[in-house]
Design a protein around this motif. Sequence first.
Motif, PDB file in Angstrom:
ATOM      1  N   ILE A  63       0.821  -1.190   0.000  1.00 51.11           N
ATOM      2  CA  ILE A  63       0.000   0.000   0.000  1.00 51.11           C
ATOM      3  C   ILE A  63       0.867   1.258   0.000  1.00 51.11           C
ATOM      4  N   GLY A  64       1.984   1.190   0.690  1.00 52.06           N
ATOM      5  CA  GLY A  64       2.800   2.383   0.863  1.00 52.06           C
ATOM      6  C   GLY A  64       2.352   3.124   2.112  1.00 52.06           C
ATOM      7  N   GLU A  65       2.188   4.437   1.981  1.00 50.26           N
ATOM      8  CA  GLU A  65       1.861   5.238   3.150  1.00 50.26           C
ATOM      9  C   GLU A  65       0.437   4.947   3.626  1.00 50.26           C
ATOM     10  N   ILE A  66       0.329   4.528   4.870  1.00 47.54           N
ATOM     11  CA  ILE A  66      -0.996   4.240   5.441  1.00 47.54           C
ATOM     12  C   ILE A  66      -1.303   5.253   6.528  1.00 47.54           C
ATOM     13  N   ILE A  67      -0.262   5.801   7.135  1.00 46.14           N
ATOM     14  CA  ILE A  67      -0.406   6.830   8.160  1.00 46.14           C
ATOM     15  C   ILE A  67       0.585   7.946   7.865  1.00 46.14           C
ATOM     16  N   GLY A  68       0.113   9.173   8.007  1.00 45.03           N
ATOM     17  CA  GLY A  68       1.004  10.323   7.958  1.00 45.03           C
ATOM     18  C   GLY A  68       0.744  11.167   9.184  1.00 45.03           C
ATOM     19  N   GLY A  69       1.782  11.530   9.894  1.00 47.96           N
ATOM     20  CA  GLY A  69       1.560  12.311  11.101  1.00 47.96           C
ATOM     21  C   GLY A  69       2.787  13.099  11.487  1.00 47.96           C
ATOM     22  N   SER A  70       2.695  13.755  12.635  1.00 49.48           N
ATOM     23  CA  SER A  70       3.840  14.544  13.092  1.00 49.48           C
ATOM     24  C   SER A  70       3.605  15.040  14.507  1.00 49.48           C
ATOM     25  N   GLN A  71       4.707  15.462  15.122  1.00 53.18           N
ATOM     26  CA  GLN A  71       4.585  16.333  16.281  1.00 53.18           C
ATOM     27  C   GLN A  71       4.343  17.725  15.720  1.00 53.18           C
ATOM     28  N   ARG A  72       3.405  18.459  16.316  1.00 55.77           N
ATOM     29  CA  ARG A  72       3.041  19.764  15.757  1.00 55.77           C
ATOM     30  C   ARG A  72       3.957  20.859  16.311  1.00 55.77           C
ATOM     31  N   GLU A  73       4.131  21.888  15.516  1.00 57.07           N
ATOM     32  CA  GLU A  73       4.947  23.029  15.974  1.00 57.07           C
ATOM     33  C   GLU A  73       4.142  23.825  16.987  1.00 57.07           C
ATOM     34  N   GLU A  74       4.572  23.791  18.240  1.00 59.18           N
ATOM     35  CA  GLU A  74       3.815  24.474  19.291  1.00 59.18           C
ATOM     36  C   GLU A  74       4.382  25.852  19.612  1.00 59.18           C
ATOM     37  N   ARG A  75       5.574  26.184  19.073  1.00 63.78           N
ATOM     38  CA  ARG A  75       6.210  27.475  19.391  1.00 63.78           C
ATOM     39  C   ARG A  75       5.701  28.536  18.404  1.00 63.78           C
ATOM     40  N   LEU A  76       5.042  29.547  18.951  1.00 61.51           N
ATOM     41  CA  LEU A  76       4.389  30.552  18.106  1.00 61.51           C
ATOM     42  C   LEU A  76       5.350  31.213  17.123  1.00 61.51           C
ATOM     43  N   ASP A  77       6.519  31.628  17.617  1.00 59.09           N
ATOM     44  CA  ASP A  77       7.437  32.344  16.730  1.00 59.09           C
ATOM     45  C   ASP A  77       7.945  31.451  15.603  1.00 59.09           C
ATOM     46  N   VAL A  78       8.215  30.188  15.932  1.00 57.97           N
ATOM     47  CA  VAL A  78       8.700  29.271  14.899  1.00 57.97           C
ATOM     48  C   VAL A  78       7.597  28.998  13.875  1.00 57.97           C
ATOM     49  N   LEU A  79       6.378  28.835  14.372  1.00 59.07           N
ATOM     50  CA  LEU A  79       5.257  28.556  13.480  1.00 59.07           C
ATOM     51  C   LEU A  79       5.020  29.728  12.528  1.00 59.07           C
ATOM     52  N   GLU A  80       5.082  30.939  13.064  1.00 57.35           N
ATOM     53  CA  GLU A  80       4.897  32.122  12.209  1.00 57.35           C
ATOM     54  C   GLU A  80       5.996  32.220  11.154  1.00 57.35           C
ATOM     55  N   GLN A  81       7.197  31.868  11.563  1.00 57.16           N
ATOM     56  CA  GLN A  81       8.319  31.893  10.616  1.00 57.16           C
ATOM     57  C   GLN A  81       8.105  30.882   9.498  1.00 57.16           C
ATOM     58  N   ARG A  82       7.591  29.706   9.878  1.00 59.43           N
ATOM     59  CA  ARG A  82       7.352  28.652   8.884  1.00 59.43           C
ATOM     60  C   ARG A  82       6.248  29.083   7.907  1.00 59.43           C
ATOM     61  N   LEU A  83       5.229  29.761   8.408  1.00 59.18           N
ATOM     62  CA  LEU A  83       4.169  30.260   7.533  1.00 59.18           C
ATOM     63  C   LEU A  83       4.742  31.228   6.504  1.00 59.18           C
ATOM     64  N   ARG A  84       5.607  32.104   6.987  1.00 56.75           N
ATOM     65  CA  ARG A  84       6.217  33.076   6.065  1.00 56.75           C
ATOM     66  C   ARG A  84       7.041  32.365   5.006  1.00 56.75           C
TER      67      ARG A  84
END
Length: 452
Positions: free
Chosen positions: A373-394
Amino acid sequence: MNRPKAGDQVTTNGWVRTARHSKGFSFVEVNDGTTILNLQAVCDATLPNYEATIKHIATGTSVRITGELVDSPGKGQKYELRASDVHVYGFAPDFPLQKKGHTMEFLREIAHLRSRSNTFGAVFRVRNEMARAVHEFFQQRDFLYLHTPIITASDCEGAGAMFRVTTLDPDKPPRHKDGSIDFTQDFFGKTAHLTVSGQLSAETAALALSRVYTFGPTFRAENSNTTRHLAEFWMIEPEVAFFDINDDQDLAESFLKHIFKSVLEHCPDDMKFFADRIEKSAIDTLNHIVESEFVRMTYTEAIDILLKSGRSFEFPVKWGCDLQSEHERYLTEEHVKRPVILTNYPKDIKAFYMRLNDDEKTVAAMDVLVPRIGEIIGGSQREERLDVLEQRLREMNLSAEDYSWYLDTRRFGTAPHAGFGLGFERTIQFATGLGNIRDTIPFPRTPGSAEF
RNA sequence: UCCCCGAUAGCUCAAUGGUAGAGCGAGCGGCUGUUAACCGCUAGGUUGUAGGUUCGAGCCCUACUCGGGGAGCCA
């Protein structure tokens, strides 16, 4: 059909799978969908409606048969029903299903009738058992079942093309002066779509209720024509506060094992059918998975293994590239021969919400790959740090305004958390050995096809 | 969306460019223990659609439609 002891007086309602008539009596095999096993009724020619009715019973006929359950003198069944009353609800002239095997392609064309076949009866019983096991797994662990919206007005779920939901007249929609369509006059006062993921909503709940999961329909308007893609499918998305990427992997592994164990325990007849007729290794594969540990490796280690494999792949392997199907298949089918969990992918090939690792090159992503099948699950630990998350959005040219409600969860008492998405139909496909995902759901929706 | 393969009876498939067949299913008949029962008879076709080549096309060519497999996107 649940086989009480011989000697009981029983009545069965169901559909005839096959009927064999001879001079003095008829064998009529009935199935009511509760199990893959048929009940063989023996109908003697002395029954009052034998000539007029019973003799004409054929595959597809719906019947009610009453009689005594007796030990069967023939081979192939333990009991049989010695019929004392046979009632036909409806005959089935020109019934398209034969008692002999049909191709999956033909059955797909008569999806409204294919549940009457052995294969699809088994598929839908296994599907039900897996759904039951999903809820059982999470409820046992104090997860809350969360209903996230199916219609979403945020155009930024970021997991592929979406279906638009509108009540505007497609022939003459209201327009702005510049000619563009005025969606402020639409039902929701803005553009709306069918959800491609409940994850962002689930995160808001996890950061309040700690452990939640969703299990609902999901829609992707991708023009995907493969054996493992549907435009409408069901996805299970747990989201857990205070979990890191390792906890996430533990959860995914025990989750898959629980589901497969449940299927093996509760659907032995159906699984035997799949092993006999669809995929020889179906049962062995599930047993193997339940009993063995998943292999865990980082993306970087996987690249290393691929480079050292001595294999010539159509797409060359290089750190930073996304893994192709052929690479995933090599890893899970040949290198480790069981499920493998890959983690810590390069940040440039993964979504903005995945937590940036300390190396600042990779993110705490997790893909569970299984053979075939290949990928059956996709997941992650989420970015919880506001400044890092905003930087990633940019970095990804996404608008912080669109995600302001999402960012609020990081502004107000943020917490580490992780989750994943499991494709329900892919899991069914894997467990049953079916070659095409369109055969895991009653009425498949794919590009160019929304029949029935 | 791209690449490859395919489309003939209800189903599964045959048919050297020269009269479209079989098995199964269906209908009818036969058979006293069948198990994808068995035996006999009967019906069943605009060869996916539209063009073209040819004296002649199921077969060769073109386009389209639908289906399958692979790839991409992902679950």
